[in-house]
Design a protein around this motif. Sequence first.
Motif, short mmCIF file in Angstrom:
data_model
loop_
_atom_site.label_atom_id
_atom_site.label_comp_id
_atom_site.label_asym_id
_atom_site.label_seq_id
_atom_site.Cartn_x
_atom_site.Cartn_y
_atom_site.Cartn_z
N THR A 63 -18.33 -1.55 -2.80
CA THR A 63 -18.00 -0.13 -3.43
C THR A 63 -19.05 0.76 -2.99
O THR A 63 -20.05 0.58 -2.51
N ILE A 103 -14.64 -5.80 -3.33
CA ILE A 103 -13.33 -5.22 -3.41
C ILE A 103 -12.69 -5.42 -2.36
O ILE A 103 -13.13 -5.73 -1.10
N GLU A 115 0.81 -1.24 -0.18
CA GLU A 115 0.13 0.04 0.05
C GLU A 115 0.96 1.35 0.12
O GLU A 115 0.37 2.47 -0.15
N ASP A 145 -12.62 3.00 -5.96
CA ASP A 145 -13.40 1.72 -6.31
C ASP A 145 -13.05 0.97 -7.58
O ASP A 145 -12.78 -0.08 -7.72
N TYR A 202 -10.32 1.16 -9.18
CA TYR A 202 -9.08 0.78 -9.08
C TYR A 202 -8.97 -0.69 -8.36
O TYR A 202 -8.41 -1.72 -8.68
N ALA A 203 -9.85 -0.45 -7.28
CA ALA A 203 -9.96 -1.75 -6.54
C ALA A 203 -10.76 -3.05 -7.15
O ALA A 203 -10.37 -4.08 -6.97
N ASP A 225 -6.80 -2.40 -1.49
CA ASP A 225 -6.87 -1.86 -2.83
C ASP A 225 -7.33 -0.52 -3.20
O ASP A 225 -6.71 0.52 -3.93
N HIS A 226 -8.73 -0.18 -2.41
CA HIS A 226 -9.12 1.02 -2.59
C HIS A 226 -8.16 2.23 -1.70
O HIS A 226 -8.07 3.02 -2.28
N TRP A 270 -6.82 4.75 -11.07
CA TRP A 270 -7.03 5.26 -9.62
C TRP A 270 -7.06 6.71 -9.65
O TRP A 270 -7.23 7.60 -8.74
#
Length: 150
Positions: free
Chosen positions: A79, A92, A44, A133, A135-136, A96-97, A142
Amino acid sequence: MRKSALVAMRALGFVWASPNSLLGLLLGGVGMLFGSKPRFNRREFALVFHFWPWGPGGAITFGNVILHSGDTLDSPCITYEHRAGRRVHPYIVLGDHERAHVFQYMVLGPLFLPAYLLCGGISVRNPFERAADRYALTGKGWWPWPADER
């Protein structure tokens, strides 16, 4: 892109996001007094304070610092569009978010929070949240204003 250029860009992003990261560190330090546990997460690009003791749950990002109410960012979540009843998406991964928000901070630095708040704050209407969201869900996109939306 060459690895040395990528490392240099990430370093610049860390520095540019540092005013927001300092706010996250301050809040994380206060959280540690109440049981929050810090751990650097390479995936991250952030220092994550797990077991954050306040708020409705989930996570919030400040620069390269993530305040998280749980024990792992690998937890599934829905999301913003799904929660608002606009679409049905698969679950998701929270990390990642939040990683998308870290990238957004690394580009916008101290401009991120004013831009985020002007775009609607924590809301399905906010393009920063929709991009995180996206991107996730896909591993791409992103940035809040992709070329295909202009």
